[in-house]
Design an enzyme around this catalytic site. Structure first.
Site, PDB file in Angstrom:
ATOM      1  N   SER A  85      11.906 -13.440  33.704  1.00  0.00           N
ATOM      2  CA  SER A  85      11.345 -14.368  32.712  1.00  0.00           C
ATOM      3  C   SER A  85      11.294 -15.753  33.330  1.00  0.00           C
ATOM      4  O   SER A  85      12.332 -16.312  33.716  1.00  0.00           O
ATOM      5  CB  SER A  85      12.231 -14.398  31.473  1.00  0.00           C
ATOM      6  OG  SER A  85      11.958 -15.575  30.740  1.00  0.00           O
TER       7      SER A  85
ATOM      8  N   MET B  45       6.497 -19.793  23.060  1.00  0.00           N
ATOM      9  CA  MET B  45       7.212 -20.189  21.830  1.00  0.00           C
ATOM     10  C   MET B  45       6.488 -21.353  21.165  1.00  0.00           C
ATOM     11  O   MET B  45       6.001 -22.255  21.846  1.00  0.00           O
ATOM     12  CB  MET B  45       8.634 -20.624  22.188  1.00  0.00           C
ATOM     13  CG  MET B  45       9.413 -19.578  22.967  1.00  0.00           C
ATOM     14  SD  MET B  45      11.118 -20.096  23.174  1.00  0.00           S
ATOM     15  CE  MET B  45      11.725 -18.813  24.273  1.00  0.00           C
TER      16      MET B  45
ATOM     17  N   HIS C 249       5.040 -12.562  26.065  1.00  0.00           N
ATOM     18  CA  HIS C 249       5.867 -12.293  24.882  1.00  0.00           C
ATOM     19  C   HIS C 249       5.617 -13.423  23.894  1.00  0.00           C
ATOM     20  O   HIS C 249       6.093 -14.544  24.084  1.00  0.00           O
ATOM     21  CB  HIS C 249       7.339 -12.232  25.355  1.00  0.00           C
ATOM     22  CG  HIS C 249       8.351 -12.143  24.272  1.00  0.00           C
ATOM     23  ND1 HIS C 249       9.692 -12.356  24.500  1.00  0.00           N
ATOM     24  CD2 HIS C 249       8.241 -11.865  22.953  1.00  0.00           C
ATOM     25  CE1 HIS C 249      10.363 -12.194  23.371  1.00  0.00           C
ATOM     26  NE2 HIS C 249       9.500 -11.914  22.411  1.00  0.00           N
TER      27      HIS C 249
ATOM     28  N   MET D 203       6.237 -15.421  20.847  1.00  0.00           N
ATOM     29  CA  MET D 203       7.203 -15.729  19.789  1.00  0.00           C
ATOM     30  C   MET D 203       6.570 -16.833  18.961  1.00  0.00           C
ATOM     31  O   MET D 203       7.007 -17.991  18.970  1.00  0.00           O
ATOM     32  CB  MET D 203       8.534 -16.184  20.421  1.00  0.00           C
ATOM     33  CG  MET D 203       9.314 -15.030  21.041  1.00  0.00           C
ATOM     34  SD  MET D 203      10.560 -15.596  22.214  1.00  0.00           S
ATOM     35  CE  MET D 203       9.558 -15.705  23.677  1.00  0.00           C
TER      36      MET D 203
ATOM     37  N   MET E 129      14.804  -7.015  21.470  1.00  0.00           N
ATOM     38  CA  MET E 129      15.473  -8.283  21.782  1.00  0.00           C
ATOM     39  C   MET E 129      16.981  -8.065  21.721  1.00  0.00           C
ATOM     40  O   MET E 129      17.506  -7.588  20.707  1.00  0.00           O
ATOM     41  CB  MET E 129      15.099  -9.372  20.757  1.00  0.00           C
ATOM     42  CG  MET E 129      13.693  -9.910  20.859  1.00  0.00           C
ATOM     43  SD  MET E 129      13.211 -10.548  22.481  1.00  0.00           S
ATOM     44  CE  MET E 129      14.467 -11.792  22.822  1.00  0.00           C
TER      45      MET E 129
END
Ligand code: DX5
Ligand code: ZN
Length: 241
Positions: free
Chosen positions: A24, A53, A82, A84, A153
């Protein structure tokens, strides 16, 4: 008389298992992103995990499509985005256009999850669904036949470098069992607190795509870190029965 989950747990996992490391970039040095990704790749990473995010779905802000577009030019590895974020449908086309190969959305953020997953697929990306530590696997029952991967998660999303939550292991196990029983094809990904001391456990529980931020980019050389993590993961996978 066996309970239903006990019957399911008698089903053996699929072989061979392809274990992949997805560093990541959240914990990478953003001023030297291309170099950091290259070092992790040299250590055996085969997917790059990109944490998006929005400051609403999670209490942190990160990056958007322009950074994905730059990363696309810096690596040939698949970019695993990913999301979010709230209203992911609005942004999926932009991430796909920027070069995302895999796009995952949170079950908790999608009012029309089936539609959102099909939207991702319509952009020729692999479609993943993510569940927070407090969300049960059962909330995914109706989409497991259409997803390419399920991301469990193992920390509450928002920040790198948090402690792994051991209770999430049973969800990886359950996903592996459901897949075996129903003949589905999704892969199982894990994200959060994956490090040398936890990687064996997640692999034994059934995780195959291992996201690691702090353990790869937190300190030391990303190449050596990635390679040590992968080696630990692969040795654990040999213990799977
Ligand atoms: C957390 C992110 C993770 C994070 C993992 O919200 O989704 O991808 O970067 O970082 P570590 O491996 O440091 O827990
Ligand atoms: Zn992530």
């Amino acid at each position: 008389m066996l309970k239903s989950w006990e019957v399911i747990s008698l089903v053996k996992p699929r072989f061979p298992v392809l274990i992949e490391l997805a560093p990541s970039i959240l914990s990478a040095d953003f001023a030297h992103l291309a170099d950091q990704v290259e070092r992790a790749t040299a250590g055996g990473a085969s997917v790059i995990h990109v944490d998006i995010m929005d400051g609403h779905f999670v209490p942190n802000l990160t990056i958007g499509p322009p950074v994905v577009k730059s990363l696309r030019k810096a690596t040939r590895l698949p970019l695993d985005c990913h999301l979010m974020i709230e209203n992911p449908d609005e942004y999926i086309p932009y991430f796909a256009e920027a070069g995302a190969d895999w796009i995952s959305v949170h079950q908790e953020a999608c009012r029309h999850l089936n539609r959102t997953l099909h939207l991702i697929k319509s952009h020729d990306c692999l479609a993943g669904v993510v569940i927070n530590p407090a969300t049960p696997v059962e909330t995914l029952t109706e989409v497991l036949d259409i997803v390419d991967y399920v991301l469990v998660m193992s920390v509450n999303p928002g920040f790198g470098g948090q402690q792994f939550i051991p209770g999430t292991l049973s969800k990886m196990k359950k996903l592996a069992e459901i897949r075996a029983v129903r003949g589905y094809n999704y892969r199982i990904e894990v994200d959060g607190g994956v490090a040398l001391n936890t990687v064996g456990g997640v692999v034994l529980a059934g995780a195959e795509v291992l996201v690691a931020g702090n353990a790869v980019f937190g300190s030391g050389d990303p190449k050596a870190n990635a390679s040590a993590l992968l080696e630990a993961a692969r040795s654990a996978s040999l213990l799977r029965v």
